[in-house]
Design a protein around this motif. Structure first.
Motif: not given
Length: 141
Positions: A9-14, A68-70, A80-91, A126-132
Motif C-alpha cells: 500500500x501507499x499513503x500520501x499526505x497532502x 510505502x509499505x511492502x 516500509x519507506x517514508x518520504x517527507x518533504x520539508x519545504x523551504x524557500x525557494x521551493x 539504486x538499492x530501492x529500484x533493485x529490490x522493491x
C-alpha cells in the motif's frame, strides 16, 4: 537469490496540496481509474519518483509525505519507506528526507537529500529500484 518486495500500500499526505489518499495494491494486476485531471498520472509519477529517489521531481511535486509499505518477504517483517518533504524557500531547495525501515520495529535509516549528499540518495535509489519494484514490462502488457 534476491527476492522481490511487492508494494502492499501507499499513503500520501497532502497529495496535490490538499488530499490524503491511500492506495492498496493487489499482487497481480492493478488499475487506476478516474476522470481526466484527477491525478492518475501524477500519482504514478510520484510513486516512480519516490522509488527512484528522483529528488528533483519530488521537490517539484505537490505532497507533504509518502508512506510505502511492502508485503512481508518472510515472516512478519514489513519493510516500509517514508518520504517527507520539508519545504523551504525557494521551493527548489526543499529537503527530501527518506526513512527506510526493514521491519516495522527497527530504527529507520534516514537520508536527507541536499546538494551535498546527492550521491548517497542516488545510491539509495539504486538499492530501492533493485529490490522493491516489480513494474516489469511483461506485467504492464
Amino acid at each position: 537469490m534476491m527476492r522481490n518486495k511487492y508494494i502492499d500500500s501507499i499513503g500520501i499526505r497532502g497529495f496535490l496540496g490538499q488530499n490524503n489518499i491511500e492506495v492498496r495494491f493487489d499482487q497481480s494486476i492493478n488499475f487506476i481509474i478516474g476522470l481526466n485531471g484527477t491525478g492518475k498520472t501524477t500519482l504514478i509519477n510520484l510513486i516512480r519518483s519516490a522509488l527512484n529517489c528522483d529528488t528533483r521531481a519530488l521537490r517539484g511535486a505537490d505532497f507533504e509525505e509518502i508512506s510505502i509499505y511492502f508485503i512481508p518477504v518472510s515472516g512478519k517483517t514489513r519493510p516500509n519507506l517514508r518520504i517527507i518533504k520539508r519545504k523551504t524557500l525557494p521551493a527548489v531547495h526543499s529537503v527530501i528526507e527518506y526513512q527506510y525501515k526493514n521491519t516495522s520495529k527497527s530504527d529507520p535509516v534516514v537520508i536527507k537529500s541536499t546538494a551535498e549528499n546527492i550521491r548517497y540518495v542516488l545510491t539509495l535509489g539504486l538499492y530501492l529500484t533493485s529490490v522493491t519494484t516489480r513494474m516489469s514490462r511483461k506485467r504492464m502488457l
